[in-house]
Write a protein that holds these residues in place. Structure first.
Motif, PDB file in Angstrom:
ATOM      1  N   THR A 167      35.089  10.734  32.646  1.00 38.50           N
ATOM      2  CA  THR A 167      34.592  10.789  34.018  1.00 38.50           C
ATOM      3  C   THR A 167      35.570  10.115  34.970  1.00 38.50           C
ATOM      4  O   THR A 167      35.862  10.640  36.050  1.00 38.50           O
ATOM      5  CB  THR A 167      33.211  10.114  34.107  1.00 38.50           C
ATOM      6  OG1 THR A 167      32.332  10.754  33.182  1.00 38.50           O
ATOM      7  CG2 THR A 167      32.635  10.212  35.500  1.00 38.50           C
ATOM      8  N   ALA A 168      36.082   8.959  34.563  1.00 34.79           N
ATOM      9  CA  ALA A 168      37.044   8.245  35.409  1.00 34.79           C
ATOM     10  C   ALA A 168      38.320   9.058  35.572  1.00 34.79           C
ATOM     11  O   ALA A 168      38.915   9.086  36.653  1.00 34.79           O
ATOM     12  CB  ALA A 168      37.351   6.874  34.822  1.00 34.79           C
ATOM     13  N   LEU A 187      46.733   7.983  34.242  1.00 32.59           N
ATOM     14  CA  LEU A 187      45.792   7.790  35.356  1.00 32.59           C
ATOM     15  C   LEU A 187      45.216   6.376  35.389  1.00 32.59           C
ATOM     16  O   LEU A 187      44.472   6.034  36.291  1.00 32.59           O
ATOM     17  CB  LEU A 187      44.661   8.819  35.275  1.00 32.59           C
ATOM     18  CG  LEU A 187      45.093  10.283  35.424  1.00 32.59           C
ATOM     19  CD1 LEU A 187      43.922  11.211  35.107  1.00 32.59           C
ATOM     20  CD2 LEU A 187      45.634  10.544  36.819  1.00 32.59           C
ATOM     21  N   ASN A 188      45.542   5.589  34.346  1.00 32.64           N
ATOM     22  CA  ASN A 188      45.071   4.208  34.224  1.00 32.64           C
ATOM     23  C   ASN A 188      43.543   4.138  34.238  1.00 32.64           C
ATOM     24  O   ASN A 188      42.936   3.394  35.015  1.00 32.64           O
ATOM     25  CB  ASN A 188      45.668   3.326  35.316  1.00 32.64           C
ATOM     26  CG  ASN A 188      45.608   1.857  34.937  1.00 32.64           C
ATOM     27  OD1 ASN A 188      45.272   1.523  33.810  1.00 32.64           O
ATOM     28  ND2 ASN A 188      45.914   0.993  35.871  1.00 32.64           N
ATOM     29  N   VAL A 189      42.923   4.944  33.372  1.00 33.15           N
ATOM     30  CA  VAL A 189      41.471   4.988  33.252  1.00 33.15           C
ATOM     31  C   VAL A 189      41.106   4.896  31.774  1.00 33.15           C
ATOM     32  O   VAL A 189      41.974   4.963  30.901  1.00 33.15           O
ATOM     33  CB  VAL A 189      40.882   6.283  33.866  1.00 33.15           C
ATOM     34  CG1 VAL A 189      41.142   6.344  35.362  1.00 33.15           C
ATOM     35  CG2 VAL A 189      41.431   7.523  33.179  1.00 33.15           C
ATOM     36  N   SER A 190      39.797   4.792  31.492  1.00 36.50           N
ATOM     37  CA  SER A 190      39.377   4.677  30.099  1.00 36.50           C
ATOM     38  C   SER A 190      38.222   5.605  29.731  1.00 36.50           C
ATOM     39  O   SER A 190      37.617   5.437  28.688  1.00 36.50           O
ATOM     40  CB  SER A 190      38.988   3.224  29.791  1.00 36.50           C
ATOM     41  OG  SER A 190      37.924   2.830  30.626  1.00 36.50           O
ATOM     42  N   SER A 191      37.908   6.573  30.579  1.00 34.96           N
ATOM     43  CA  SER A 191      36.844   7.516  30.248  1.00 34.96           C
ATOM     44  C   SER A 191      37.144   8.873  30.867  1.00 34.96           C
ATOM     45  O   SER A 191      37.944   8.980  31.796  1.00 34.96           O
ATOM     46  CB  SER A 191      35.483   7.014  30.746  1.00 34.96           C
ATOM     47  OG  SER A 191      35.396   7.140  32.154  1.00 34.96           O
ATOM     48  N   GLU A 230      28.898   7.713  24.198  1.00 34.74           N
ATOM     49  CA  GLU A 230      28.638   8.979  23.516  1.00 34.74           C
ATOM     50  C   GLU A 230      28.287  10.079  24.513  1.00 34.74           C
ATOM     51  O   GLU A 230      28.699  11.220  24.367  1.00 34.74           O
ATOM     52  CB  GLU A 230      27.511   8.833  22.484  1.00 34.74           C
ATOM     53  CG  GLU A 230      27.888   8.043  21.259  1.00 34.74           C
ATOM     54  CD  GLU A 230      27.601   6.555  21.427  1.00 34.74           C
ATOM     55  OE1 GLU A 230      27.417   6.088  22.568  1.00 34.74           O
ATOM     56  OE2 GLU A 230      27.591   5.853  20.408  1.00 34.74           O
ATOM     57  N   LEU A 231      27.515   9.729  25.534  1.00 36.82           N
ATOM     58  CA  LEU A 231      27.149  10.726  26.540  1.00 36.82           C
ATOM     59  C   LEU A 231      28.371  11.166  27.332  1.00 36.82           C
ATOM     60  O   LEU A 231      28.516  12.345  27.649  1.00 36.82           O
ATOM     61  CB  LEU A 231      26.080  10.161  27.478  1.00 36.82           C
ATOM     62  CG  LEU A 231      24.700  10.000  26.854  1.00 36.82           C
ATOM     63  CD1 LEU A 231      23.782   9.232  27.789  1.00 36.82           C
ATOM     64  CD2 LEU A 231      24.099  11.341  26.500  1.00 36.82           C
ATOM     65  N   LEU A 232      29.250  10.246  27.670  1.00 33.92           N
ATOM     66  CA  LEU A 232      30.463  10.613  28.397  1.00 33.92           C
ATOM     67  C   LEU A 232      31.298  11.594  27.594  1.00 33.92           C
ATOM     68  O   LEU A 232      31.937  12.482  28.139  1.00 33.92           O
ATOM     69  CB  LEU A 232      31.295   9.368  28.724  1.00 33.92           C
ATOM     70  CG  LEU A 232      30.752   8.501  29.847  1.00 33.92           C
ATOM     71  CD1 LEU A 232      31.527   7.188  29.917  1.00 33.92           C
ATOM     72  CD2 LEU A 232      30.827   9.216  31.177  1.00 33.92           C
TER      73      LEU A 232
END
Length: 195
Positions: free
Chosen positions: A181-182, A175-179, A73-75
């Motif tokens: 920030t990532a 980008l192969n990420v899940s957030s 939730e913060l992300l």
């Protein structure tokens, strides 16, 4: 440069007073009772903050608690945030406040390891590899890099929240990420964003 305005919302008041005393001699910070750049909350205060509409949640956060259950939730919602245990040293607290005020996410190393424990390392594009983004994905990525929520990105681009979610999902895939920030970190590494 103006000092960061910090509002402390901890219960009981003796804890708030202790944290205020830790910040008292720092010239780059000013403890306030009204509009702030950074809020210092406990888990109960964070739970109340999460109920506030995103448009009203404009400050960075420092959460003091022994667990970290609300990271996703913060992300998604916070401009910048830090999570510290109650027994954090003064230096850790100062660094956390500065990071949250700058729109960064920070966790102590032990907590970061605990959060990611068991997570597989995804295969990431290497620096220098090209990732083909559409012009709209590039715009969304730039706004993600500024820490904007999906609603604010939608407003800035004049599109629906659903359209922004579609583009964010496409960015995660490419980008192969899940957030968020990532995605921003990976985009910086690949030269798709600059600081």
């Amino acid at each position: 440069m103006l000092p960061l305005r910090v509002r402390i919302e901890l219960r009981p008041p003796v804890l708030a007073a202790g944290v205020a005393a830790m910040l008292a001699d720092e010239s780059a910070l000013r403890v306030v009772d009204d509009a702030a750049d950074v809020l210092i909350l406990d888990a109960a205060g964070l739970s109340e903050w999460l109920a506030v509409p995103v448009a009203e949640a404009e400050a960075g956060l420092v959460v003091l608690d022994d667990g970290a259950p609300w990271i996703s939730e913060l992300l998604e919602r916070a401009l910048g945030w830090s999570w510290l245990k109650w027994d954090a040293a003064r230096g850790e607290l100062l660094a956390a406040v500065q990071a949250a005020g700058a729109g960064l996410v920070s966790l102590p190393a032990a907590q970061a390891r605990a959060v990611w424990q068991g997570a597989e390392e995804p295969e990431l594009p290497l620096p220098g590899e090209s990732v083909a983004l559409t012009p709209r994905e590039q715009e969304v990525l730039a706004l993600l890099g500024l820490g904007l929520s999906n609603k604010r990105i939608a407003r800035n681009l004049g599109v629906s929240d659903h359209t922004v979610k579609f583009h964010v999902t496409a960015l995660y895939s490419k980008l192969n990420v899940s957030s968020r920030t990532a995605a921003v970190t990976r985009a910086l590494q690949l030269g798709l964003l600059s600081v």
